[in-house]
Design a protein around this motif. Sequence first.
Motif, PDB file in Angstrom:
ATOM      1  N   THR A 136       1.293   4.522  -3.455  1.00 26.33           N
ATOM      2  CA  THR A 136       1.987   5.524  -3.250  1.00 26.33           C
ATOM      3  C   THR A 136       2.891   6.093  -3.722  1.00 26.33           C
ATOM      4  OG1 THR A 136       1.278   5.675  -1.045  1.00 26.33           O
ATOM      5  CG2 THR A 136      -0.860   5.543  -1.781  1.00 26.33           C
ATOM      6  N   CYS A 137       3.759   5.548  -3.620  1.00 23.31           N
ATOM      7  CA  CYS A 137       5.054   6.637  -4.527  1.00 23.31           C
ATOM      8  C   CYS A 137       4.687   6.866  -5.578  1.00 23.31           C
ATOM      9  CB  CYS A 137       6.087   5.706  -3.734  1.00 23.31           C
ATOM     10  SG  CYS A 137       7.521   6.296  -4.033  1.00 23.31           S
ATOM     11  N   CYS A 195       0.731  -1.098   0.137  1.00 24.54           N
ATOM     12  CA  CYS A 195       0.085   0.376   0.057  1.00 24.54           C
ATOM     13  C   CYS A 195       1.263   1.238   0.052  1.00 24.54           C
ATOM     14  CB  CYS A 195      -1.067   0.508   1.415  1.00 24.54           C
ATOM     15  SG  CYS A 195      -2.252  -1.436   0.996  1.00 24.54           S
ATOM     16  N   GLU A 196       1.742   1.229   0.931  1.00 27.26           N
ATOM     17  CA  GLU A 196       2.905   2.511   0.827  1.00 27.26           C
ATOM     18  C   GLU A 196       3.318   2.812  -0.569  1.00 27.26           C
ATOM     19  OE1 GLU A 196       6.362   4.031   3.303  1.00 27.26           O
ATOM     20  OE2 GLU A 196       5.435   2.596   4.423  1.00 27.26           O
TER      21      GLU A 196
END
Length: 78
Positions: A35-36, A31-32
């Motif tokens: 979004t990058c 998830c992290e």
Amino acid sequence: MGHEVSLMPPAYVKPCVKRGKTDAAGAEAICEAVTCPTMRFVAVKTVEQQAVLMLQKSRDIKSAAADDAHQRAARAPG
């Protein structure tokens, strides 16, 4: 259904893992990573591309095993 499949290389997700190897930690890292803004995605391979890669990998494994056997035979006392 409104979903688009995107593949991310594991090497790009790995830096986002903050703790041990658990499903929850992996999901959080994905998830992290997604979004990058600099995340690069990998193209999905066709069935034909996967078949060619499988044949190449099989040949590489077979060749490595034959080379290994040849080296062992050359080192054998006799």
